[in-house]
Design a protein around this motif. Sequence first.
Motif, PDB file in Angstrom:
ATOM      1  N   TYR A 114       0.829  -1.203   0.000  1.00 44.06           N
ATOM      2  CA  TYR A 114       0.000   0.000   0.000  1.00 44.06           C
ATOM      3  C   TYR A 114       0.865   1.256   0.000  1.00 44.06           C
ATOM      4  N   ALA A 118       0.852   4.115  -2.780  1.00 44.54           N
ATOM      5  CA  ALA A 118       0.490   5.486  -2.412  1.00 44.54           C
ATOM      6  C   ALA A 118       1.584   6.470  -2.789  1.00 44.54           C
ATOM      7  N   VAL A 123      -2.995   4.748  -5.549  1.00 50.37           N
ATOM      8  CA  VAL A 123      -4.081   4.297  -4.682  1.00 50.37           C
ATOM      9  C   VAL A 123      -5.340   5.118  -4.939  1.00 50.37           C
ATOM     10  N   ILE A 124      -5.212   6.427  -4.826  1.00 52.40           N
ATOM     11  CA  ILE A 124      -6.361   7.308  -4.976  1.00 52.40           C
ATOM     12  C   ILE A 124      -6.603   7.632  -6.444  1.00 52.40           C
ATOM     13  N   TYR A 130     -12.133   1.200  -3.062  1.00 49.76           N
ATOM     14  CA  TYR A 130     -11.076   0.885  -2.106  1.00 49.76           C
ATOM     15  C   TYR A 130     -11.271  -0.472  -1.444  1.00 49.76           C
ATOM     16  N   PRO A 291      -8.465   5.727   2.879  1.00 50.95           N
ATOM     17  CA  PRO A 291      -8.193   6.128   1.491  1.00 50.95           C
ATOM     18  C   PRO A 291      -9.378   6.853   0.861  1.00 50.95           C
ATOM     19  N   SER A 295      -9.080  10.768  -0.300  1.00 50.98           N
ATOM     20  CA  SER A 295      -9.336  11.067  -1.717  1.00 50.98           C
ATOM     21  C   SER A 295     -10.191  12.313  -1.887  1.00 50.98           C
ATOM     22  N   GLU A 301      -3.465  12.275  -1.738  1.00 51.85           N
ATOM     23  CA  GLU A 301      -2.505  11.202  -2.016  1.00 51.85           C
ATOM     24  C   GLU A 301      -1.242  11.371  -1.192  1.00 51.85           C
ATOM     25  N   LEU A 304      -2.116  10.491   2.447  1.00 53.04           N
ATOM     26  CA  LEU A 304      -2.297   9.043   2.553  1.00 53.04           C
ATOM     27  C   LEU A 304      -0.943   8.331   2.558  1.00 53.04           C
TER      28      LEU A 304
END
Length: 446
Positions: A114, A118, A123-124, A130, A291, A295, A301, A304
């Motif tokens: 993760y 990120a 991720v976002i 998610y 997340p 977002s 981001e 996170l």
Amino acid sequence: MENTREQWSSKFGFILATAGAAIGLGAIWKFPYVAGMNGGGAFLILFIVFTVFIGLSMLVSEFIIGRGAKKEAVSAYKKLAPNSFWVHVGRLGVVGCFLLLSFYSVVGGWIMLYSGLAVTGNVISADANYGQLFDQITASPWMGLVGLALFLILNVIVLSFGIKNGIEKANKYLMPLLFIFFIILVVRALTLDGAMEGVRFFLYPDFSLMTSEGVLYALGQSFFSLAVGFSCMVTYSSYLNQKESIPQAASSVAVMNIFVSILAGLAIFPVVFAFGLEPAEGPGLLFIVLPSAFSQMPLGEVFLAIFLLLFLFATLTSSFSLLEIIISAFTEDKKRSRIKVAWVSGMIVFFAGIPAALSFGILENVELFGMNVFDLTDYLVSNIMLPLGSLLIALFISYKMDKQLVKSQFRAGNSLSSNWLNTWIFLMRYIVPLTIIIVFVGLIIG
């Protein structure tokens, strides 16, 4: 032989390393979602009370056993109670740490994956699901095994360098970074619109929201969050200088642990409430809910990535202690190379962790007692072995260990009055064992 034994370079280094051992998944992952599910502020108050009276007493006990024997966990009980049942307490700790590390490293691998996603901005996204992303990572055999391997390799590299140059040096960098990242996240969380609702939920104690199950969870969380029960702290304290005060060092660790738990709540609940999310989400709070929340904010981001790196640092500092108790058990006699033992131990833990890593993918249908391998190992370690180990340690120091040695270790390096010693003895003889039994029975029944 004992005179050449490695020691921490300072009390500060010992406290950082010990705090790092305690501050891991329990404080940053488990505490927020358990608090969210059990009333927020009321849970926090009970957690603090139980930590001060129960967890701290146990931490002092493990420190006294370790420094009193000047041996790692297995050898400590052999020295203090030779040819008796109590030598198995140290062995229980080694086996427990091995099993705990086998699935703890799986979660550590998820966090590494993760964190990598990120940091690279993967991720976002506008159309991200998610929950589905989390399921993909945990179900993928190769991602699970790669994450497990990378996490263990990091641990082995650090521990290969020993106490001063490995664990202590790593914690001197990781722990300050952890606090810096936490402060950044808390400041950002508190500046969000609607953040004060989350602060109120977390800090204002509404005991009408607390259930008997919540009280039990607060008790267990306070106890387990200090990493006591598997004699990890026996091994860590065996490297502690005789001039240092055990009560003061233990108190510093407990205070840091409470502080980090509060920071975790202040970093998470304002974000959750600001975006109208559910604080009682459960274990998916960090991997799914946060997340989604990040977002929706500017530079989400970035924040996170900071949070996940913080989470990774805490997980690493905690896993160091789990692997160290295994390594030290096989290097105490100086006959084996620490580097070789570290790598062999890491490889064995890796192979032991494979079933847990595949529990959400190709082995998801393999169950025993209604649980997959990951959940079963977690249950065995957390609900049976850890409370049992804690109870045995409490009984050992209260009724078996030499009383004069216990008192001399408690008093060494400090000027505390005899009232503090008597209070601690009373807690360990009566209150702590009874509390552990209550937690034990509650966890088994639950």
